[in-house]
Design a protein around this motif. Structure first.
Motif, PDB file in Angstrom:
ATOM      1  N   GLU A 105       0.834  -1.207   0.000  1.00 35.53           N
ATOM      2  CA  GLU A 105       0.000   0.000   0.000  1.00 35.53           C
ATOM      3  C   GLU A 105       0.868   1.256   0.000  1.00 35.53           C
ATOM      4  OE1 GLU A 105      -3.303   0.289  -0.404  1.00 35.53           O
ATOM      5  OE2 GLU A 105      -3.237  -1.871  -0.771  1.00 35.53           O
ATOM      6  N   LYS A 138       1.988   1.793  -3.529  1.00 35.05           N
ATOM      7  CA  LYS A 138       0.897   2.312  -4.365  1.00 35.05           C
ATOM      8  C   LYS A 138       0.708   3.814  -4.164  1.00 35.05           C
ATOM      9  CE  LYS A 138      -2.933  -0.116  -4.369  1.00 35.05           C
ATOM     10  NZ  LYS A 138      -4.036  -0.979  -3.856  1.00 35.05           N
ATOM     11  N   LYS A 139       0.914   4.274  -2.938  1.00 37.33           N
ATOM     12  CA  LYS A 139       0.754   5.695  -2.625  1.00 37.33           C
ATOM     13  C   LYS A 139       1.972   6.525  -3.048  1.00 37.33           C
ATOM     14  CE  LYS A 139      -2.218   4.759   1.369  1.00 37.33           C
ATOM     15  NZ  LYS A 139      -2.297   4.778   2.858  1.00 37.33           N
ATOM     16  N   THR A 179       0.157 -11.046  -5.470  1.00 36.44           N
ATOM     17  CA  THR A 179       0.243  -9.604  -5.669  1.00 36.44           C
ATOM     18  C   THR A 179       0.718  -9.288  -7.078  1.00 36.44           C
ATOM     19  OG1 THR A 179       0.720  -9.292  -3.315  1.00 36.44           O
ATOM     20  CG2 THR A 179       1.243  -7.466  -4.785  1.00 36.44           C
ATOM     21  N   ASP A 206      -2.615  -7.787  -8.373  1.00 34.59           N
ATOM     22  CA  ASP A 206      -2.819  -6.547  -7.618  1.00 34.59           C
ATOM     23  C   ASP A 206      -2.160  -5.314  -8.244  1.00 34.59           C
ATOM     24  OD1 ASP A 206      -4.269  -8.030  -5.867  1.00 34.59           O
ATOM     25  OD2 ASP A 206      -2.722  -8.130  -4.309  1.00 34.59           O
ATOM     26  N   TYR A 207      -1.407  -5.499  -9.313  1.00 35.54           N
ATOM     27  CA  TYR A 207      -0.814  -4.336  -9.979  1.00 35.54           C
ATOM     28  C   TYR A 207      -1.778  -3.805 -11.041  1.00 35.54           C
ATOM     29  CZ  TYR A 207       3.662  -4.896  -7.623  1.00 35.54           C
ATOM     30  OH  TYR A 207       4.646  -4.951  -6.663  1.00 35.54           O
ATOM     31  N   PHE A 236      -3.733  -0.905 -10.153  1.00 35.38           N
ATOM     32  CA  PHE A 236      -4.167   0.382  -9.620  1.00 35.38           C
ATOM     33  C   PHE A 236      -3.907   1.476 -10.659  1.00 35.38           C
ATOM     34  CE2 PHE A 236      -0.035  -0.855  -7.921  1.00 35.38           C
ATOM     35  CZ  PHE A 236       0.770   0.245  -8.141  1.00 35.38           C
ATOM     36  N   VAL A 260       3.587   4.000 -13.007  1.00 34.52           N
ATOM     37  CA  VAL A 260       4.306   2.894 -12.383  1.00 34.52           C
ATOM     38  C   VAL A 260       4.581   1.842 -13.451  1.00 34.52           C
ATOM     39  CG1 VAL A 260       4.102   0.930 -10.795  1.00 34.52           C
ATOM     40  CG2 VAL A 260       3.464   3.227 -10.041  1.00 34.52           C
ATOM     41  N   LYS A 292       5.763  -1.958 -14.340  1.00 35.44           N
ATOM     42  CA  LYS A 292       5.852  -3.331 -13.829  1.00 35.44           C
ATOM     43  C   LYS A 292       6.560  -4.163 -14.889  1.00 35.44           C
ATOM     44  CE  LYS A 292       2.912  -7.364 -13.003  1.00 35.44           C
ATOM     45  NZ  LYS A 292       1.595  -7.944 -13.316  1.00 35.44           N
ATOM     46  N   TRP A 322       8.134   3.510  -9.700  1.00 37.79           N
ATOM     47  CA  TRP A 322       7.589   4.746 -10.246  1.00 37.79           C
ATOM     48  C   TRP A 322       8.532   5.233 -11.336  1.00 37.79           C
ATOM     49  CZ3 TRP A 322       2.952   7.194  -8.985  1.00 37.79           C
ATOM     50  CH2 TRP A 322       2.203   6.555  -7.993  1.00 37.79           C
TER      51      TRP A 322
END
Length: 625
Positions: free
Chosen positions: A286, A289-290, A303, A307-308, A310, A318, A320, A592
């Protein structure tokens, strides 16, 4: 779910930040190098890649901009360090949990390059001279080398360091220094290291990468009691700020003595390295992500797979992606603690391994991204295949009476299940193996002749492991094992691991490209069985394995090293003290989009915080300039 890596002792020098330099000296390898001649580097096998006065390592980026901050959670660490929390700033002792990358405060006599498998180059030392009997090494120190206090690094500091580490240091340091019998300051800028005569070239190389600390600092401070006060070093970084258990910031020293030397030029571009500590991987994700963390290597398969998604990923803020693995040994295994008698029988270890259905777990929990490991030496040329080759038999035959007969047959490989999660054929075989070891089913429990139940507690420090390996534990229970998880915090995990207080734990290490005696003894050697804090988590003590480690250590070239390691691999797999677990064929990372880096990675290490830099234009576009 994967496991982050501890590094072997040999990798310490490659992770340290401010290291080696060159001198106008012959470019000879170690085994072939001249005696009584000053040298700028040493290699266990063959010639050095870099000549005297090399301007920089080939993987360095001298034209990259300098500045900015790199915020990350670490994927690997050494000695007493922990990625979950920290309560001391002394990484050289067993006690406590130190923050990763604190080794960046310290230089060593020599350091390794990231694009050679077994070479070291002079760092604090200007040159090294090998005595005619090859048992003593004289180092001339660089007059430029200074601690962050401004004091010059002297021979007395080197003597103090080695003697203190050998007597009071972390067990891994003590193992490395065991064949060092004397160290003498011959002049303020000259120090001689004397070995027992039992050492090999590889043993010596492991010693020369030991970080050097200042003697004067300990005039009024006990070495083992250092905690909130950092030990000064002569390396690239110093501590800017920290809060125990939460974060630490390392700042690049403007007065770093070696910043324009060949080994350091073009590396370490960030002004600040900030490491955040999270006891829970979900919270760490988290934070990424922020944008509180800007680089993350992902070890949780769920994950990575799901979960990527967002908004920052969708918008391209971001990135990946996967990066190729290095040419090093991947060691990821389960350790069943044989100091507890019920795990000492090989049949028990074979039976427990049969209860882990990798095929089901990979399909349902790992999203198909892992491979089942057969060997402690996965992803390397040291992994044995098929029956022993003639070269391997030459090594194994003289030790036949000390080795299991299976080592002379087709090498052991992981059994493949039907993928159902409850392969009845495998479970029947597991029960048969338990019965041969004296454990039979009675009233739904596995018991021995005295009616004692067979129990197994899997100690973990992250709840994610319970989710991923719950099927494994359920399967053990289904055949009568009293199996359970024990979730403990990071500090307790480290403390219990140090004193071998567990049934089963998972262990992962990078063994480098050239495993050394101290690394192998630390994992497999009899002398570390009862050495608290060692990496011998399984409690191995076997004369045949000890003898093979010595054969590895005495290898004179890479081919003989490879054959000896393959012979060792056969024996380790026949014994199954360590149960090979899983491995990945790539790094899975997300970041990032504010960095620059060279696409070509060095072959023997990937310290992102050393190699990457801040791209100011990209950072401004993200609002992070």
């Amino acid at each position: 779910m994967g496991t982050v890596l501890r590094l072997s002792r040999r990798r310490f020098g490659q992770m340290a930040f401010g290291l080696a330099a060159s001198a106008a000296l012959p470019g000879r390898g170690f085994a072939a190098s001249q005696t009584d001649t000053p040298l700028h580097g040493l290699s266990a096998f063959g010639d050095l890649k870099y000549p005297p006065d090399f301007p920089q390592f080939d993987y360095a980026s001298p034209d990259a901009p300098s500045g900015g901050e790199f915020r990350f959670s670490v994927p690997n660490w050494v000695l007493n360090q922990s990625p979950l929390t920290f309560d001391t700033l002394n990484t050289f002792v067993l006690k406590g949990n130190a923050p990763p990358r604190i080794e960046g405060l310290y230089d060593a006599l020599m350091t390794s390059s990231l694009d050679e498998p077994d070479a070291l180059y002079c760092a604090i030392a200007k040159s090294v001279t090998i005595a005619a009997d090859r048992n003593a090494y004289t180092f001339e120190l660089r007059p430029e080398a200074k601690f962050s206090t401004g004091a010059t690094v002297t021979a007395d500091d080197v003597v103090f360091t080695y003697k203190t580490f050998k007597e009071k240091g972390h067990p891994s340091l003590q193992i490395t220094l065991q064949e060092l019998v004397d160290i003498v300051a011959e002049a303020p800028d000259k120090v001689r290291l004397v070995f027992s005569g039992k050492q090999t070239d590889q043993d010596a190389l492991g010693v020369f990468g030991t970080p050097v600390i200042p003697k004067a600092f300990f005039d009024e401070t006990e070495f083992e009691q250092v905690s909130a006060k950092p030990i000064p070093g002569s390396g690239r970084y110093e501590i800017k700020a920290f809060e125990f258990g939460r974060y630490i910031e390392y700042g690049k020293r403007a007065d770093y003595w070696a910043k324009e030397m060949g080994f350091a030029k073009g590396l370490d571009h960030f002004d600040t390295l900030r490491i955040e500590f999270f006891r829970d991987r979900t919270i760490a994700f988290e934070a990424f992500k922020k944008g509180s963390i800007n680089f993350r290597e992902e070890f949780v398969s769920k994950t990575w797979a799901s979960d990527y998604n967002f908004p920052a990923v969708a918008s391209g803020q971001v990135i990946k992606r996967e990066f190729a693995r290095e040419k090093t040994v991947t060691f990821q295994c389960w350790a069943l603690n044989q100091r507890r008698e019920r795990f000492a029988d090989r049949n028990v270890r074979l039976a427990i391994n049969l209860c882990f259905d990798f095929e089901w777990t990979n399909a349902n929990m790992f999203y198909g991204i892992y491979r089942h490991s057969d060997s402690c030496f996965e992803t390397s040329d040291f992994k044995a295949e098929g029956p022993p080759s003639p070269a391997e038999l030459e090594i194994l035959e003289p030790l036949r009476d000390k080795l299991p007969p299976e080592a002379f047959e087709e090498v052991w490989t992981q059994p493949v299940s039907d993928g159902s999660g409850r392969d009845r054929k495998r479970l029947r075989e597991a029960l048969r193996l338990f019965a041969e070891a004296g454990w039979t089913q009675k009233g739904g429990r596995l018991v021995n002749g005295d009616g004692e139940s067979f129990s197994l507690e899997y100690m973990i420090d992250d709840q994610g492991f319970e989710r991923v390996y719950s099927k494994f534990v359920q399967t053990l229970r289904s055949i009568g094992v009293d199996a359970s998880f024990r979730l403990v915090d990071g500090a307790q995990y480290q403390e219990r691991q140090n004193r071998f207080d567990y049934d089963l734990i998972g262990s992962a290490y990078s063994l480098g490209a050239t495993p050394t005696r101290d690394t192998l003894v630390g994992l497999f050697g009899s002398q570390t069985r009862d050495l608290q804090g060692s990496n011998n988590h399984v409690g191995m003590a076997d004369p045949g394995v000890d003898a093979l480690i010595e054969v590895v250590n005495k290898a004179k070239d890479r081919r003989s090293l490879t054959m000896a390691m393959r012979a060792l691999d056969r024996v380790l797999r026949a014994r199954l003290d360590w149960i090979p677990n899983i491995h990945s064929e790539s790094h899975r990372a997300a970041y990032w989009d504010m960095f620059g880096f060279e696409e070509a990675k060095p072959d023997y290490g990937w310290p992102v915080e050393r190699l990457w830099w801040l791209d100011a234009d990209k950072a401004r576009a993200l609002g992070k300039a």
